[in-house]
Design an enzyme around this catalytic site. Structure first.
Site, PDB file in Angstrom:
ATOM      1  N   ASP A 186      19.166  40.546 -14.697  1.00  0.00           N
ATOM      2  CA  ASP A 186      19.915  41.420 -13.798  1.00  0.00           C
ATOM      3  C   ASP A 186      20.432  40.663 -12.580  1.00  0.00           C
ATOM      4  O   ASP A 186      20.393  41.153 -11.452  1.00  0.00           O
ATOM      5  CB  ASP A 186      19.072  42.624 -13.352  1.00  0.00           C
ATOM      6  N   HIS A 218      23.982  44.538 -12.819  1.00  0.00           N
ATOM      7  CA  HIS A 218      24.419  45.924 -12.999  1.00  0.00           C
ATOM      8  C   HIS A 218      25.419  46.369 -11.931  1.00  0.00           C
ATOM      9  O   HIS A 218      26.100  47.377 -12.103  1.00  0.00           O
ATOM     10  CB  HIS A 218      23.218  46.874 -13.068  1.00  0.00           C
ATOM     11  N   ASN A 224      21.869  49.521  -2.211  1.00  0.00           N
ATOM     12  CA  ASN A 224      21.095  48.354  -1.769  1.00  0.00           C
ATOM     13  C   ASN A 224      21.000  47.295  -2.857  1.00  0.00           C
ATOM     14  O   ASN A 224      20.613  46.154  -2.582  1.00  0.00           O
ATOM     15  CB  ASN A 224      19.677  48.755  -1.372  1.00  0.00           C
ATOM     16  N   SER A 225      21.280  47.662  -4.112  1.00  0.00           N
ATOM     17  CA  SER A 225      21.157  46.715  -5.224  1.00  0.00           C
ATOM     18  C   SER A 225      21.939  45.443  -4.943  1.00  0.00           C
ATOM     19  O   SER A 225      23.124  45.487  -4.611  1.00  0.00           O
ATOM     20  CB  SER A 225      21.658  47.358  -6.518  1.00  0.00           C
ATOM     21  N   GLY A 280       2.463  35.728 -28.266  1.00  0.00           N
ATOM     22  CA  GLY A 280       1.130  36.310 -28.321  1.00  0.00           C
ATOM     23  C   GLY A 280       1.092  37.680 -27.693  1.00  0.00           C
ATOM     24  O   GLY A 280       2.109  38.352 -27.574  1.00  0.00           O
ATOM     25  N   ILE A 289      14.676  50.857  -7.740  1.00  0.00           N
ATOM     26  CA  ILE A 289      13.719  51.713  -7.053  1.00  0.00           C
ATOM     27  C   ILE A 289      13.058  52.633  -8.065  1.00  0.00           C
ATOM     28  O   ILE A 289      13.603  52.894  -9.138  1.00  0.00           O
ATOM     29  CB  ILE A 289      14.379  52.571  -5.948  1.00  0.00           C
TER      30      ILE A 289
END
Length: 467
Positions: free
Chosen positions: A138, A108, A213-214, A273, A232
Site C-alpha cells: 500500500d 490506495h 490522512n492516508s 511455515g 484506521i
C-alpha cells in the site's frame, strides 16, 4: 538543548514530587517555560514537507440501467447517449522525502487515477507523475517537477527504535479540511492481520487519523518520519483512536526499489511455515509461543542453501523477533536483494544463527501464459505455470507449484461452470496436470465426457460433465 528535550523538561516540570512526608503536595510551576508545553516547534518543522493529494478519475457509465443490460446491447448495439463520463475525485496526503520533488503516499490514494495533483503547505499546486506503486505494501511514489527548486523534506527515522508509549504526531488532510496535526502515543508495534495489505507489521497509534490522512506523516518529537499513515479501525468512518501506519523500515526499502526500477521486487527465502501457537509451543517444549515453524523448503532455494530444515522454528530475522508468518514476511521485505540475513533458529530446543543470501524470486518454471478456447470446461480461462516470482506478485505462498487459473472471461464456459481465478488444476480426465503444456494436450483431445479435479483454498473438488 534540542526541541524534544525542552518539551520533555517542560512536561516534567509541571509535576514535581516532594519528599515522602509531603507526598500529596505538588510544587507550582515557577516560570512560563514550565507551564507552556507545546508541540508547535515540531509541527512547524514538519508541516512544509507534508502535502495534500487530489486525484481525478474519469469513469464511463451507462446513462440508464437499461443501457447496461447485455441483451439491450446485443439487439440494439451502441445507441448515441447511452454512455456518459463521470468524474470521480478522491483526496489523501503525502510526504516529501526527496528535495527533487519525490513524494511517498499510499497506493490506495492514487489507485486508477488519471490525474494526480500535489498541493504544498504554501498552497502551490503541481501536477504529479506516478513513478511506481505497490499494492501489496500500500505504498506509492510520486514525482513533481519544480525545476531547480529544492523542496522541504522529512528525514526517515528508525521505526525499529520507537517504543510503545512514545509521543507521536500525525500530520495530514482529514476530510479535505486542510493540513491538520494531531497528537498521541505509540499504542502497539508489529500489528499483523490488520487486513490492509499483504506485507504488514503496522505501528498502532491513538493519534487521530481520519479519511484523508492516508499517506500522511507519523513523526516523532524530533520531527523524523517513522511511519506513513495508512488505515484506521472504525465503525462509522471517523477516528476511534486506533490508527495504523506503515513503518519507515518498509517505506525505505519500497521507495528505493521503485526509484531504481519502477516496481518492487522482494527477496525470496524459499521457506514457508505456520505461526507457533500455544499448543505447538507446548508440544515442542518451547518456553513461549513465538516464531514460525518451517514445514516446507523449496529445492535449491536460499533457505535450503543456508541449511534451514523442516521443523526449525525461525524466531528472529536480523535480531528482530517475529511472531508469525506476516511478521517474518515483513522483516524480509525490509531487506535488499543481494544482502545477507541472519536468521535466529531453534532446532531441537537449541538456538543457532543461519546466514541466508537473499535473491529475487526465480521465474522457474517459465509462466507459459496461455488462453484456453474451444469446446472444453476451461474455455475462457488463462492458465499459467506457477513459479516463485508470480506467487510473489500475486501475494500467495511462494512454495506452491503447478498450473493455476490466472483469469477467466466473463460469460465464458469456465465462468458459468463456477471456476475461479486462483484454482489449481490437478487432473483432467484422470491425467495428472503438472504444466500448462500438460493441460493443453489434455484439452486438445476431443471428449464427450470431462472429469476435472481442481484445488481451491486447500480443498480438492471434482466435476464430471457430459457422458
Amino acid at each position: 538543548m534540542t526541541t524534544s528535550l525542552k518539551i520533555l523538561a517542560a512536561a516534567l516540570a509541571l509535576v514535581i514530587l516532594v519528599p515522602a512526608a509531603q507526598a500529596q503536595t505538588q510544587v507550582v510551576p515557577t516560570s512560563r517555560e514550565q507551564v507552556k508545553l507545546t508541540f508547535a516547534p515540531v509541527a512547524r518543522q514538519v508541516a512544509p514537507a507534508v502535502v495534500n493529494i487530489y486525484t481525478k478519475r474519469v469513469v464511463r457509465a451507462a446513462a440508464s440501467p437499461m443501457f447496461a443490460d447485455p441483451f439491450f446491447r446485443r439487439f440494439f448495439g451502441d445507441v448515441p447517449g447511452m454512455s456518459q463520463d463521470r468524474v470521480q475525485r478522491s483526496l489523501g496526503s503525502g510526504v516529501m522525502i526527496g528535495a527533487d520533488g519525490t513524494v511517498v503516499t499510499n497506493h490506495h490514494v492514487i489507485k486508477d487515477a488519471d490525474e494526480v495533483t500535489v498541493i504544498l503547505s504554501d498552497r502551490r499546486e503541481f501536477e504529479a507523475r506516478i513513478v511506481g506503486s505497490d499494492e501489496r505494501t500500500d505504498l506509492a511514489v510520486l514525482k513533481i517537477d519544480g525545476g531547480k527548486e529544492s523542496f522541504p523534506t522529512l528525514v526517515l527515522g528508525d521505526s525499529d527504535a520507537i517504543e510503545v508509549g512514545d509521543v507521536v504526531l500525525a500530520v495530514g488532510n482529514p476530510f479535505g479540511v486542510g493540513q491538520t496535526v494531531t497528537q498521541g502515543i505509540i499504542s502497539a508495534l508489529a500489528r499483523t492481520n490488520v487486513g490492509v495489505s499483504d506485507v504488514q507489521s503496522f505501528i498502532q497509534t491513538d493519534a487521530a487519523i481520519n479519511p484523508g490522512n492516508s499517506g500522511g506523516a507519523l513523526v516523532d518529537l524530533q520531527g523524523r518520519l517513522i511511519g506513513i499513515n495508512s488505515a484506521i479501525y472504525s465503525k462509522d468512518g471517523g477516528s476511534n483512536g486506533i490508527g495504523f501506519a506503515i513503518p519507515t523500515a518498509l517505506v525505505r526499502q519500497v521507495t528505493t526499489s521503485i526509484a531504481k526500477g519502477g516496481k518492487v521486487v522482494r527477496p525470496w527465502l524459499g521457506a514457508s511455515g505456520q505461526a507457533v501457537t500455544a499448543d505447538l509451543a507446548q508440544a515442542m517444549k518451547l518456553p513461549r509461543p513465538v516464531g514460525v515453524l518451517v514445514n516446507h523448503i523449496s529445492p535449491d532455494s536460499p533457505a535450503q542453501r543456508a541449511g534451514l530444515a523442516d521443523g526449525d522454528v525461525i524466531v528472529a530475522v536480523e535480531g528482530r523477533e517475529v511472531d508469525d508468518t506476516e511478521g517474518m514476511r515483513f522483516r524480509l521485505a525490509t531487506l535488499a536483494i543481494g544482502s545477507e540475513a541472519r536468521l535466529t533458529v531453534l532446532r531441537g530446543g537449541v538456538e543457532r544463527i543461519l546466514t541466508v543470501r537473499l535473491v529475487a524470486p526465480p521465474e522457474n518454471p517459465p509462466r507459459d501464459k496461455t488462453e484456453i478456447n474451444g469446446r472444453n470446461p476451461f474455455s475462457g480461462t488463462t492458465l499459467v505455470n506457477l513459479n516463485p516470482a508470480l506467487a510473489e506478485e500475486l501475494g500467495i505462498n511462494s512454495s506452491l507449484t503447478g498450473v493455476m487459473i490466472l483469469a477467466i472471461k466473463r460469460g465464458s464456459v469456465a465462468n458459468r461452470l463456477g471456476l475461479q481465478p486462483g484454482d489449481m488444476l490437478i487432473k483432467i480426465n484422470e491425467r495428472a496436470i503438472a504444466s500448462v503444456a500438460d493441460a493443453r494436450r489434455s484439452l486438445d483431445a476431443e471428449s464427450a465426457r470431462w472429469a476435472i479435479t481442481i484445488k481451491r483454498n486447500g480443498e480438492v473438488m471434482s466435476l464430471v460433465l457430459g457422458g
